[in-house]
Design a protein around this motif. Structure first.
Motif, PDB file in Angstrom:
ATOM      1  N   GLN A   1      -1.439   7.904  -2.045  1.00 41.41           N
ATOM      2  CA  GLN A   1      -2.153   8.224  -3.269  1.00 41.41           C
ATOM      3  C   GLN A   1      -1.342   9.153  -4.164  1.00 41.41           C
ATOM      4  O   GLN A   1      -1.373   9.034  -5.392  1.00 41.41           O
TER       5      GLN A   1
ATOM      6  N   THR B   1       1.837   9.229  -4.544  1.00 42.71           N
ATOM      7  CA  THR B   1       2.817   8.399  -5.237  1.00 42.71           C
ATOM      8  C   THR B   1       2.153   7.638  -6.372  1.00 42.71           C
ATOM      9  O   THR B   1       2.693   7.548  -7.484  1.00 42.71           O
ATOM     10  N   THR B   2       0.987   7.090  -6.108  1.00 44.31           N
ATOM     11  CA  THR B   2       0.253   6.342  -7.120  1.00 44.31           C
ATOM     12  C   THR B   2       0.022   7.180  -8.366  1.00 44.31           C
ATOM     13  O   THR B   2       0.179   6.706  -9.496  1.00 44.31           O
ATOM     14  N   LYS B   3      -0.330   8.452  -8.176  1.00 50.63           N
ATOM     15  CA  LYS B   3      -0.613   9.326  -9.309  1.00 50.63           C
ATOM     16  C   LYS B   3       0.638   9.623 -10.137  1.00 50.63           C
ATOM     17  O   LYS B   3       0.537   9.961 -11.322  1.00 50.63           O
TER      18      LYS B   3
ATOM     19  N   ASP C   1       9.401   7.878  -3.415  1.00 51.53           N
ATOM     20  CA  ASP C   1       8.401   7.103  -4.150  1.00 51.53           C
ATOM     21  C   ASP C   1       8.936   5.713  -4.487  1.00 51.53           C
ATOM     22  O   ASP C   1       8.258   4.701  -4.290  1.00 51.53           O
TER      23      ASP C   1
ATOM     24  N   THR D   1       3.871  -3.201 -13.131  1.00 46.61           N
ATOM     25  CA  THR D   1       3.119  -2.596 -12.028  1.00 46.61           C
ATOM     26  C   THR D   1       1.851  -1.916 -12.532  1.00 46.61           C
ATOM     27  O   THR D   1       0.793  -1.989 -11.903  1.00 46.61           O
TER      28      THR D   1
ATOM     29  N   ARG E   1       0.850  -1.185   0.000  1.00 50.37           N
ATOM     30  CA  ARG E   1       0.000   0.000   0.000  1.00 50.37           C
ATOM     31  C   ARG E   1       0.888   1.238   0.000  1.00 50.37           C
ATOM     32  O   ARG E   1       1.784   1.374   0.828  1.00 50.37           O
TER      33      ARG E   1
ATOM     34  N   LEU F   1       3.074   7.378 -10.731  1.00 47.50           N
ATOM     35  CA  LEU F   1       3.602   6.182 -11.375  1.00 47.50           C
ATOM     36  C   LEU F   1       3.518   6.228 -12.902  1.00 47.50           C
ATOM     37  O   LEU F   1       4.494   5.894 -13.584  1.00 47.50           O
TER      38      LEU F   1
END
Length: 213
Positions: free
Chosen positions: A10, A12-14, A53, A79, A7, A16
């Motif tokens: 958020q 960081t997710t954006k 990140d 990923t 997990r 990727l």
């Protein structure tokens, strides 16, 4: 096989997909190795943020050496599920929706709009930019037929919640919402809202306050 992903924040997710895009650029330019500083300069993101990140995913590089571009590119490709195409439906074919149909995500993306819906389209369907467009009354039936899990909302705000309610009985898992309202959905559907007016106001604020303390 997709890597086991912990997990992560958020924010960081954006980032990727951005990492993946810039790594592709480095790879296309023939770079075999890249440092966080080089990524920072290219992406205009602080190098400390990049290292933080990447740390969420374990040891992707070596201190003082940097990152192997092909290895990092392969990691983010898996990923982000770049090998598994995702068919997308667009709901609302006004000015913004039509622009999406014409663009329809270029190469190097694993998503493609394959069907669209609008209240002004005929039930039997028509075609815009080689994409079938049907009347909204057959939406649920066609979503099932096309195996859609993700939809894009470019419809009028007044209709957004009603359509979201309809999707609650479907197999839809995600909505990319370009309307300014906050949509309520079932727990099975994730909503990502992009409010263009808010983004513009944020940009104006940042520009005007860039040099203030």
């Amino acid at each position: 096989m997709k890597p086991d992903i912990p997990r992560i924040p958020q924010a960081t997710t954006k980032r990727l997909p951005l990492y993946y895009r810039f790594l592709q650029s480095f790879d296309n330019a023939g770079h075999k190795r890249v440092s966080s500083q080089e990524l920072s300069e290219a992406m205009k993101i602080d190098s400390a943020t990049i290292r933080r990140d990447f740390s969420h995913f374990g040891a992707l590089g070596k201190k003082g050496y940097g990152y192997e571009v092909p290895t990092l590119l392969e990691f983010f490709r898996k990923t982000l599920d770049q090998d598994e195409a995702a068919n997308v439906a667009l709901i609302g074919v006004g000015s913004l929706g039509t622009a999406f149909l014409k663009y329809n995500f270029q190469k190097n993306h694993n998503t493609k709009i394959v069907v669209a819906f609008d209240t002004k389209a005929p039930v039997e369907g028509t075609t815009i930019s080689d994409i079938p467009v049907y009347h909204s009354s057959v939406m649920l039936e066609k979503l099932e037929e096309y195996g859609i899990e993700l939809v894009i909302f470019t419809l009028p705000s007044r209709s957004a919640q009603q359509v979201a309610d309809q999707l609650g009985t479907s197999s839809i898992k995600g909505i990319l919402n370009f309307t300014p309202i906050r949509i309520q959905t079932t727990d099975a559907i994730r909503v990502h809202t992009i409010d263009l007016s808010v983004e513009l106001q944020t940009l104006i604020y940042l520009i005007r306050n860039e040099h203030t303390e």
